[in-house]
Write a protein that holds these residues in place. Structure first.
Motif, PDB file in Angstrom:
ATOM      1  N   ASP A 180      21.809  32.785  33.961  1.00  0.00           N
ATOM      2  CA  ASP A 180      21.960  34.167  33.492  1.00  0.00           C
ATOM      3  C   ASP A 180      23.417  34.566  33.276  1.00  0.00           C
ATOM      4  N   THR A 181      24.400  33.682  33.661  1.00  0.00           N
ATOM      5  CA  THR A 181      25.798  34.020  33.381  1.00  0.00           C
ATOM      6  C   THR A 181      26.334  33.192  32.218  1.00  0.00           C
ATOM      7  N   ALA A 182      25.795  31.993  32.050  1.00  0.00           N
ATOM      8  CA  ALA A 182      26.270  31.112  30.979  1.00  0.00           C
ATOM      9  C   ALA A 182      25.370  29.887  30.935  1.00  0.00           C
ATOM     10  N   ARG A 183      25.683  29.011  29.986  1.00  0.00           N
ATOM     11  CA  ARG A 183      24.935  27.762  29.875  1.00  0.00           C
ATOM     12  C   ARG A 183      25.817  26.582  30.278  1.00  0.00           C
ATOM     13  N   LEU A 184      25.169  25.535  30.817  1.00  0.00           N
ATOM     14  CA  LEU A 184      25.864  24.314  31.222  1.00  0.00           C
ATOM     15  C   LEU A 184      25.162  23.128  30.594  1.00  0.00           C
ATOM     16  N   HIS A 185      25.936  22.267  29.950  1.00  0.00           N
ATOM     17  CA  HIS A 185      25.415  21.043  29.341  1.00  0.00           C
ATOM     18  C   HIS A 185      25.668  19.874  30.295  1.00  0.00           C
ATOM     19  N   CYS A 186      24.604  19.171  30.671  1.00  0.00           N
ATOM     20  CA  CYS A 186      24.710  17.971  31.504  1.00  0.00           C
ATOM     21  C   CYS A 186      24.349  16.770  30.642  1.00  0.00           C
ATOM     22  N   ARG A 187      25.266  15.781  30.561  1.00  0.00           N
ATOM     23  CA  ARG A 187      25.054  14.655  29.649  1.00  0.00           C
ATOM     24  C   ARG A 187      25.053  13.329  30.406  1.00  0.00           C
ATOM     25  N   TRP A 188      24.170  12.421  29.943  1.00  0.00           N
ATOM     26  CA  TRP A 188      24.130  11.046  30.451  1.00  0.00           C
ATOM     27  C   TRP A 188      24.190  10.109  29.252  1.00  0.00           C
ATOM     28  N   TRP A 189      25.238   9.290  29.168  1.00  0.00           N
ATOM     29  CA  TRP A 189      25.422   8.414  28.019  1.00  0.00           C
ATOM     30  C   TRP A 189      24.638   7.121  28.207  1.00  0.00           C
ATOM     31  N   ASN A 190      23.939   6.723  27.134  1.00  0.00           N
ATOM     32  CA  ASN A 190      23.200   5.449  27.090  1.00  0.00           C
ATOM     33  C   ASN A 190      22.201   5.307  28.234  1.00  0.00           C
ATOM     34  N   MET A 191      21.548   6.393  28.582  1.00  0.00           N
ATOM     35  CA  MET A 191      20.517   6.387  29.627  1.00  0.00           C
ATOM     36  C   MET A 191      19.294   7.187  29.142  1.00  0.00           C
ATOM     37  N   PRO A 192      18.652   6.748  28.056  1.00  0.00           N
ATOM     38  CA  PRO A 192      17.552   7.523  27.461  1.00  0.00           C
ATOM     39  C   PRO A 192      16.361   7.699  28.392  1.00  0.00           C
ATOM     40  N   PHE A 193      16.182   6.785  29.366  1.00  0.00           N
ATOM     41  CA  PHE A 193      15.048   6.900  30.283  1.00  0.00           C
ATOM     42  C   PHE A 193      15.126   8.158  31.141  1.00  0.00           C
ATOM     43  N   MET A 194      16.313   8.785  31.235  1.00  0.00           N
ATOM     44  CA  MET A 194      16.470   9.991  32.042  1.00  0.00           C
ATOM     45  C   MET A 194      15.566  11.120  31.546  1.00  0.00           C
ATOM     46  N   GLU A 195      15.181  11.064  30.288  1.00  0.00           N
ATOM     47  CA  GLU A 195      14.365  12.144  29.720  1.00  0.00           C
ATOM     48  C   GLU A 195      13.030  12.288  30.447  1.00  0.00           C
ATOM     49  N   ARG A 196      12.539  11.193  31.041  1.00  0.00           N
ATOM     50  CA  ARG A 196      11.254  11.242  31.747  1.00  0.00           C
ATOM     51  C   ARG A 196      11.347  11.953  33.088  1.00  0.00           C
ATOM     52  N   LEU A 197      12.564  12.208  33.557  1.00  0.00           N
ATOM     53  CA  LEU A 197      12.745  12.725  34.915  1.00  0.00           C
ATOM     54  C   LEU A 197      12.817  14.243  34.990  1.00  0.00           C
ATOM     55  N   PHE A 198      12.967  14.920  33.844  1.00  0.00           N
ATOM     56  CA  PHE A 198      13.176  16.371  33.869  1.00  0.00           C
ATOM     57  C   PHE A 198      12.170  17.079  32.967  1.00  0.00           C
ATOM     58  N   THR A 199      11.929  18.370  33.295  1.00  0.00           N
ATOM     59  CA  THR A 199      10.994  19.201  32.529  1.00  0.00           C
ATOM     60  C   THR A 199      11.606  20.579  32.339  1.00  0.00           C
ATOM     61  N   VAL A 200      11.435  21.146  31.164  1.00  0.00           N
ATOM     62  CA  VAL A 200      11.909  22.506  30.903  1.00  0.00           C
ATOM     63  C   VAL A 200      11.245  23.464  31.892  1.00  0.00           C
ATOM     64  N   GLY A 201      12.042  24.374  32.436  1.00  0.00           N
ATOM     65  CA  GLY A 201      11.534  25.343  33.407  1.00  0.00           C
ATOM     66  C   GLY A 201      11.832  24.972  34.849  1.00  0.00           C
ATOM     67  N   GLU A 202      12.207  23.695  35.102  1.00  0.00           N
ATOM     68  CA  GLU A 202      12.521  23.284  36.469  1.00  0.00           C
ATOM     69  C   GLU A 202      13.870  23.854  36.905  1.00  0.00           C
ATOM     70  N   GLU A 203      13.954  24.163  38.207  1.00  0.00           N
ATOM     71  CA  GLU A 203      15.216  24.607  38.781  1.00  0.00           C
ATOM     72  C   GLU A 203      15.976  23.369  39.249  1.00  0.00           C
ATOM     73  N   LEU A 204      17.265  23.292  38.907  1.00  0.00           N
ATOM     74  CA  LEU A 204      18.036  22.075  39.132  1.00  0.00           C
ATOM     75  C   LEU A 204      19.368  22.409  39.789  1.00  0.00           C
ATOM     76  N   LEU A 205      19.675  21.665  40.837  1.00  0.00           N
ATOM     77  CA  LEU A 205      20.979  21.747  41.484  1.00  0.00           C
ATOM     78  C   LEU A 205      21.847  20.649  40.890  1.00  0.00           C
ATOM     79  N   VAL A 206      23.067  20.977  40.461  1.00  0.00           N
ATOM     80  CA  VAL A 206      23.940  20.039  39.763  1.00  0.00           C
ATOM     81  C   VAL A 206      25.305  20.017  40.442  1.00  0.00           C
ATOM     82  N   PHE A 207      25.806  18.792  40.671  1.00  0.00           N
ATOM     83  CA  PHE A 207      27.151  18.643  41.228  1.00  0.00           C
ATOM     84  C   PHE A 207      27.920  17.657  40.368  1.00  0.00           C
ATOM     85  N   GLY A 208      29.144  18.014  39.987  1.00  0.00           N
ATOM     86  CA  GLY A 208      29.966  17.110  39.201  1.00  0.00           C
ATOM     87  C   GLY A 208      31.242  17.782  38.738  1.00  0.00           C
ATOM     88  N   LYS A 209      32.048  17.027  37.956  1.00  0.00           N
ATOM     89  CA  LYS A 209      33.335  17.535  37.473  1.00  0.00           C
ATOM     90  C   LYS A 209      33.183  18.020  36.031  1.00  0.00           C
TER      91      LYS A 209
END
Length: 681
Positions: free
Chosen positions: A105-134
């Motif tokens: 609700d304050t902004a959008r964040l893009h999380c990217r994984w290069w050359n790891m297409p299988f990651m798409e099976r792990l997430f679903t729109v609407g899920e709440e996600l905790l993210v840590f990184g630089k």
């Protein structure tokens, strides 16, 4: 075997009550066969294994940032809801990027994984996600390859966010939220049955001991290890659990020493000075104050009521061999035999030569027993007078027996295992034991590896020794190095040239003595060059060393077989190629082969220095000649396990203890156990 039907689940097969922490990990609510199988991969088999798994680190999630406040270059934790995701494949199909877009609700964040297409099976729109990184970009705000964790609603949410959360080691198929939930469940179900160890530590710290966290109850320590209230609490908990590990180790070490004292009476071996006086009078030098102090400690032990167990630790060139000779003479004067064990044929030969020269005028026989050649199994002494036996591992074989064995001396103890030490001691009826090492041992390691031994340190070198300068060079400087060595040889000095291997390897370009020997001989013409390595037969080794010792050879191309015990005062140059292949302690030992005479000496380390570790190791060598400082640095660079070799040393694996950082805890554990044993009848 199936459990008998009349035994309850918390009862062992022998009918005794079973410790709940020994129950299979499936006893924890919520852990089924699949999760138990995943935990088994991590060697987590029981409830106790799960409770005492050590988090890799903790994240302070009490103050999550909003996405709008993320800044480039900052590592942060945010919580958001997935609003979009997808994979984009680039031209040619060789590269792809999977992207998840979050909002809070304050902004959008893009999380990217290069050359790891299988990651798409792990997430679903609407899920709440905790993210840590630089954050790598602010327009749009982007994190590449972040750590992520799905967050469900309800009470479980308090385990993962809004707190200092543990981050665990994982295996494929197991996620942080799963692991955290299982540990939480185990604590809720079994945390109350965690007991203090059998060697219970007093619950309050003795006055003057600054040991934060070491005195908290064990149950509290386990809870704070996983789910602390403040970020500093996991370290306090780790120290408490590490203290338990060190106490258990010290108990075994000191109990072994106490049992020895209880069941054995020492031979009286303090001597009469009848042999030591003429020996010292013939020495061409005066003993240092350190040698005199250590000999006083040894004489007190040899005259005591329990067998001596002493470690003599001294840097290269501090005169341990002379101290060993005096200790042997005290024992021989008292009418008892002495056995001296060395790790290599070369060192045993040199020790035998030195002791025969020293003791010949005293009428003491010095038989040599190595077992590598038939001639080494010399006939027994010709007289009934006490004898000094010198040998290698052959001394611990069944063929060697020595009656009235009063003293066992082991040179370069780090080359032998604890079991070999004990096997030689058992040849006699609990003789005195003097263990020597020229490899300085970090204090913490000394307290664990040699905690059953009293410590003597030689911290002075004899007067009249030349200074050793250490130089670090890259391979392109070798032509100048050879010029320098030729100048030293022209002045009548001698040189060692050391390589890491005997034979070449197809896997790398590390140099070997067999390949480099002809090149060195050519580079040093017209000077005479010899070759020495471990695959030569004993007679060949002896001939080469004797020629070098007498000056018939000007230079010696060798492996690290010359690391210990070689004493040629005229050698002033030590060139070590591929120096990055050696540890600090080994480099220091090799450096100690020069600087043993009155002339200035040089140790030249030639290495690629491709890695930071290699640069650091060679830099430390150039900056200090203190073996104890180098030992501490070596342990920091390589770790205690690699430094000692766990299998040989018997050093246990610590789950919470850290020999690099916990010296104060090791010393505390040693004192606590000593106090406890002292109070026991």
């Amino acid at each position: 075997m199936d459990r008998p039907p009349n035994l309850p689940a918390n009862t062992a097969d022998n009918g005794a009550p079973q410790d709940p922490l020994d129950l299979p990990v499936r006893a924890v609510r919520g852990i089924g066969p699949e999760r138990a199988r995943l935990l088994e991969r991590m060697r987590i088999l029981t409830v106790g294994d799960l409770l005492f798994v050590r988090p890799r680190r903790h994240e302070d999630r009490r103050h999550l940032l909003t996405i709008a406040k993320l800044q480039k270059g900052q590592s942060s934790t945010v919580l958001g809801k997935i609003v979009a995701l997808g994979t984009k494949t680039f031209r040619g199909g060789t590269r792809s990027v999977f992207e998840v877009i979050l909002t809070d609700d304050t902004a959008r964040l893009h999380c990217r994984w290069w050359n790891m297409p299988f990651m798409e099976r792990l997430f679903t729109v609407g899920e709440e996600l905790l993210v840590f990184g630089k954050v790598v970009s602010e327009r749009p705000r982007t994190i590449d390859h972040p750590e992520t964790e799905k967050i469900d609603g309800g009470d479980e949410r308090s385990i993962h966010v809004g707190r200092v959360a543990p981050i665990y080691p994982l295996t494929e198929g197991l996620y942080q939220r799963n692991m955290r939930g299982m540990v939480w469940a185990a604590l809720e179900q079994f945390g109350h049955v965690i007991k203090e160890p059998e060697l219970a530590i007093v619950p309050s710290a003795p006055p003057g001991l600054n040991t934060p966290g070491a005195w908290m109850p064990r149950q509290t320590a386990v809870r704070l290890l996983h789910f602390p209230e403040e970020p500093h609490e996991p370290e306090l908990a780790r120290r408490r659990l590490a203290l338990d590990e060190f106490v258990a180790l010290q108990w075994e070490i000191q109990r072994r020493r106490k049992n020895l004292e209880a069941k054995s009476k020492a031979f009286p071996c303090a001597g009469s000075n009848a042999l030591i006086r003429p020996f010292l009078a013939e020495l061409p030098f005066k003993l240092t104050d350190a040698q005199t102090r250590v000999l006083r400690e040894i004489r007190t032990d040899l005259g005591g009521s329990v067998p001596m167990r002493r470690l003599l630790q001294g840097d290269v060139g501090t005169g341990k061999t002379v101290v060993a000779a005096c200790a042997a003479l005290m024992t021989l004067e008292s009418g008892y035999n002495v056995a001296l064990m060395a790790p290599t044929q070369i060192l045993a030969d040199q020790l035998a030569t030195n002791f025969r020269r020293w003791f010949g005028s005293l009428g003491i026989e010095v038989p040599l027993l190595t077992g590598n050649r038939s001639g080494d199994r010399e006939s027994p002494p010709t007289s009934d007078r006490p004898t000094l036996w010198i040998g290698t591992h052959a001394l611990i074989e069944n063929g060697f027996t020595a009656t009235r064995l009063g003293l066992v001396i082991i040179d370069e103890q780090h080359r032998f295992g604890v079991a070999q030490r004990e096997k030689l001691v058992k040849k006699g009826f609990y003789p005195h034991l003097l263990v020597m090492t020229a490899t300085p041992i970090p204090r913490t390691l000394g307290l664990t590896l040699y905690g059953d031994l009293d410590l003597s340190i030689l911290d002075q070198s004899p007067e009249g020794r030349g200074r050793i300068r250490t130089h670090v060079r890259t391979p392109d400087a070798l032509p100048k190095v050879w010029d320098f060595i030729r100048k030293e040889l022209a002045q009548g000095r001698q040189a060692y040239i050391v390589y890491p291997r005997i034979q070449d390897s197809e896997e790398d370009d590390v140099k070997s003595v067999t390949r480099e020997f002809p090149r060195v001989a050519e580079a040093l013409k017209p000077y005479r060059v010899g070759l020495l390595h471990g695959q030569l037969n004993p007679d060949e080794k002896d001939q080469v060393m004797e020629k070098f010792r007498k000056g018939s050879l000007n230079a010696l191309v060798a492996t690290s077989v010359i690391e210990v015990g070689i004493d040629v005062p005229n050698a002033t140059v030590m060139l070590i190629e591929n120096a990055e292949q050696f540890g600090l302690a080994q480099l220091h030992q090799l450096r100690g082969r020069v600087g043993r005479g009155k002339h200035a000496s040089h140790c030249i380390l030639v290495g690629e220095q491709k890695t930071d570790a290699a640069k650091d190791r060679l830099k430390v060598m150039a900056e200090t000649s203190d073996g104890f400082e180098l030992a501490e640095a070596d342990m920091r660079l390589r770790g205690p396990g690699e430094l000692t070799g766990r299998a040989q040393s018997g050093l246990p694996e610590f789950r919470f203890g850290d020999l690099l950082e916990d010296r104060s805890l090791v010393e505390l554990a040693r004192n606590l156990v000593k106090q406890r044993l002292g109070n026991m009848k």
